[in-house]
Write an enzyme that holds these catalytic residues in place. Structure first.
Site, PDB file in Angstrom:
ATOM      1  CD  GLU A 106      -2.850  -1.113   2.421  1.00  0.00           C
ATOM      2  OE1 GLU A 106      -4.065  -1.180   2.242  1.00  0.00           O
ATOM      3  OE2 GLU A 106      -2.335  -1.093   3.548  1.00  0.00           O
ATOM      4  CB  CYS A 119       3.078   7.349   3.415  1.00  0.00           C
ATOM      5  SG  CYS A 119       3.563   6.076   4.585  1.00  0.00           S
ATOM      6  CB  CYS A 126       7.374  -5.293   8.153  1.00  0.00           C
ATOM      7  SG  CYS A 126       8.753  -4.511   9.031  1.00  0.00           S
ATOM      8  CB  CYS A 130       6.826  -3.292  15.951  1.00  0.00           C
ATOM      9  SG  CYS A 130       8.526  -2.945  15.443  1.00  0.00           S
ATOM     10  CB  CYS A 133       3.450  -2.077  13.510  1.00  0.00           C
ATOM     11  SG  CYS A 133       3.499  -1.703  11.750  1.00  0.00           S
ATOM     12  N   GLY A 195       7.066  -2.111   5.653  1.00  0.00           N
ATOM     13  CA  GLY A 195       8.446  -2.563   5.538  1.00  0.00           C
ATOM     14  C   GLY A 195       9.446  -1.754   6.327  1.00  0.00           C
ATOM     15  CB  SER A 229      10.708   5.913   9.145  1.00  0.00           C
ATOM     16  OG  SER A 229      10.337   5.593  10.466  1.00  0.00           O
ATOM     17  CB  CYS A 371       1.824   5.691  11.752  1.00  0.00           C
ATOM     18  SG  CYS A 371       2.447   7.240  11.192  1.00  0.00           S
TER      19      CYS A 371
HETATM   20  N1  SAH Z   1       9.759   0.115   9.638  1.00  0.00           N
HETATM   21  C1  SAH Z   1       9.955   1.534   9.676  1.00  0.00           C
HETATM   22  C2  SAH Z   1       8.985   2.327   8.845  1.00  0.00           C
HETATM   23  C3  SAH Z   1       7.515   1.992   8.888  1.00  0.00           C
HETATM   24  S1  SAH Z   1       6.471   2.485  10.192  1.00  0.00           S
HETATM   25  C4  SAH Z   1       9.922   2.001  11.107  1.00  0.00           C
HETATM   26  O1  SAH Z   1       9.511   1.267  11.965  1.00  0.00           O
HETATM   27  O2  SAH Z   1      10.357   3.123  11.356  1.00  0.00           O
HETATM   28  C5  SAH Z   1       6.341   4.196  10.304  1.00  0.00           C
HETATM   29  C6  SAH Z   1       6.130   4.662  11.754  1.00  0.00           C
HETATM   30  O3  SAH Z   1       4.824   4.301  12.257  1.00  0.00           O
HETATM   31  C7  SAH Z   1       7.129   4.023  12.701  1.00  0.00           C
HETATM   32  O4  SAH Z   1       7.613   4.984  13.587  1.00  0.00           O
HETATM   33  C8  SAH Z   1       6.267   3.007  13.417  1.00  0.00           C
HETATM   34  O5  SAH Z   1       6.807   2.597  14.621  1.00  0.00           O
HETATM   35  C9  SAH Z   1       4.964   3.760  13.547  1.00  0.00           C
HETATM   36  N2  SAH Z   1       3.827   2.907  13.887  1.00  0.00           N
HETATM   37  C10 SAH Z   1       3.676   1.589  13.658  1.00  0.00           C
HETATM   38  N3  SAH Z   1       2.484   1.157  14.119  1.00  0.00           N
HETATM   39  C11 SAH Z   1       1.868   2.224  14.625  1.00  0.00           C
HETATM   40  C12 SAH Z   1       0.576   2.430  15.238  1.00  0.00           C
HETATM   41  N4  SAH Z   1      -0.266   1.433  15.385  1.00  0.00           N
HETATM   42  N5  SAH Z   1       0.268   3.673  15.636  1.00  0.00           N
HETATM   43  C13 SAH Z   1       1.129   4.704  15.467  1.00  0.00           C
HETATM   44  N6  SAH Z   1       2.339   4.582  14.894  1.00  0.00           N
HETATM   45  C14 SAH Z   1       2.698   3.353  14.486  1.00  0.00           C
END
Ligand code: SAH
Length: 380
Positions: A106, A119, A126, A130, A133, A195, A229, A371
């Site tokens: 996406e 974005c 990925c 985490c 996410c 990713g 990021s 995000c």
């Molecule tokens: N893998 C990279 C880029 C993708 S995520 C990274 O982790 O930086 C982009 C941002 O969104 C990251 O800071 C991630 O931690 C955050 N993110 C992921 N899940 C989220 C959520 N449920 N709510 C808010 N931010 C989130």
């Protein structure tokens, strides 16, 4: 007689080669190999990167006989739109793409009066896992190629160009052009889609080159408006610092202490908070660029005032800025965003250490485009 069965692992097919995978020199060489004059590379590049031409028929400066062949060889369709959903009266659009092998990714386009941010995804899925996410929950499918990344941006620029994205403000000029200021061109890129960009290092660096190189070599977007990021892959951050590409580095910290960060960002068991921040300060010193520290505020998990204090002490006096992200809901997660009063207290604590803080808007939340919400499920 014995028969021997040899198991041959299926070779994973690679995405077809595309103009955007190649540097200018590589484009000329590829075109010469096809028996065409090398300057056709410049013409083709102008169509793709400067005019954002999507149709072969419009490339009238190329001989009719070569056009189809060059396009078939160097401009294959890499992304097929599966679904498009919009909110904010159309100014935010999320597109689900199917790649050549069926993998799904996406991208999200956000139009503001003064800028357009895209974005983009760097991987299908990925591998970082985490727990808050949505992308991480299904694991990694594969890395994207350079052109699969660039095409997400080009597709967004074409959508702007053709007037499909309302919200550019009054007196919008130069709609669809890439680079520069104003809400009429793709001006900002964030590698914050699906990713972990630094786990697909080479393709991402090449994509950044295509984004920032001046037209017609690339799209001519300012490197300062490109944000990469990362969860904090320390050796890759160190490498990035020496690329001579002044992109903005964002570090997804989410906790100032190893005990909590080990659970929120599991790669922390490999590279600790102190190592990740050490690499970030080195990045800031080498590039002169302020590092963005991303911190998703999760109710009663990482939003305590003492953690804000600890974070403030770690960041005090550094070339850094904190971007607080109210946690966006994801399926199956028990966590939720912080209470407004806790968010305010967190901000104040950080500010009391002199650390600049912003709270990110939650654009795209209602279309699962904010995000951490990108999951590329065709039925969502
Ligand atoms: N893998 C990279 C880029 C993708 S995520 C990274 O982790 O930086 C982009 C941002 O969104 C990251 O800071 C991630 O931690 C955050 N993110 C992921 N899940 C989220 C959520 N449920 N709510 C808010 N931010 C989130």
């Amino acid at each position: 007689m014995t028969t021997q069965l040899t198991f041959v692992a299926p070779r994973r097919a690679k995405p077809p080669r595309h103009l955007a995978d190649l540097s200018m020199a590589e484009r000329r060489a590829a075109i010469a190999e096809l028996g065409e004059k090398p300057f056709r590379a410049d013409q083709l590049s102008r169509h793709y990167f400067a005019k954002l031409t999507g149709s072969v028929a419009d490339m009238t400066d190329l001989p009719a006989g070569s056009r189809e062949r060059l396009a078939a060889e160097l401009l294959p369709d890499l992304l097929t739109p599966v679904r498009e959903i919009a909110c904010d009266d159309g100014a935010t659009r999320k597109t689900l793409w199917r790649l050549f092998d069926g993998a799904l990714v996406e991208s999200v386009l956000m139009r503001y009066p003064d800028r357009v941010t895209m974005c983009v995804s760097s991987q299908a899925g990925c591998g970082m896992n985490c727990p808050f996410c949505a992308t991480g929950q299904a694991g990694l499918t594969r890395n994207l190629s350079t052109a699969e990344i660039v095409e997400q941006v080009v597709a967004g620029a074409r959508a702007l160009n053709s007037g499909q994205v309302p919200g550019g403000g009054v007196g919008a000029k130069g709609a669809g052009r890439v680079g520069g200021q104003g809400g009429n061109r793709v001006s900002n890129i964030v590698f914050m889609g699906m990713g972990e960009p630094l786990a697909n290092y080479k393709a991402v660096i090449n994509a950044v080159h295509r984004l920032v190189d001046p037209a017609p070599e690339g799209l001519g977007i300012s490197a300062r408006h490109v944000t990469v990021s990362t969860v904090g892959l320390v050796p890759a951050i160190e490498k990035l610092a020496n690329e001579g590409l002044p992109v903005t580095l964002a570090v997804s910290l989410h906790a100032p202490d190893d005990e909590l960060r080990d659970t929120l960002v599991p790669i922390n068991t490999r590279w600790k908070v102190s190592e990740v921040l050490g690499a970030a300060w080195n990045y800031a010193a080498t590039t002169g660029r302020r590092v963005s520290i991303e911190y998703a505020l999760i109710r009663d998990i990482n939003d305590q005032e003492w953690r804000a204090d600890l974070l403030g002490r770690l960041l005090k006096g550094k070339l850094a800025h904190v971007n607080l992200i109210p946690l966006n809901p994801t399926p199956g997660s028990k966590w939720t965003a912080s209470r407004p009063k806790d968010e305010r207290a967190f901000v104040h604590r950080l500010e009391s250490h002199g650390v600049p803080v912003t709270v990110r808007d939650t654009r795209g939340r209602e279309i699962d485009g904010a995000c951490g919400q990108l999951a590329a499920a065709p039925d969502r």
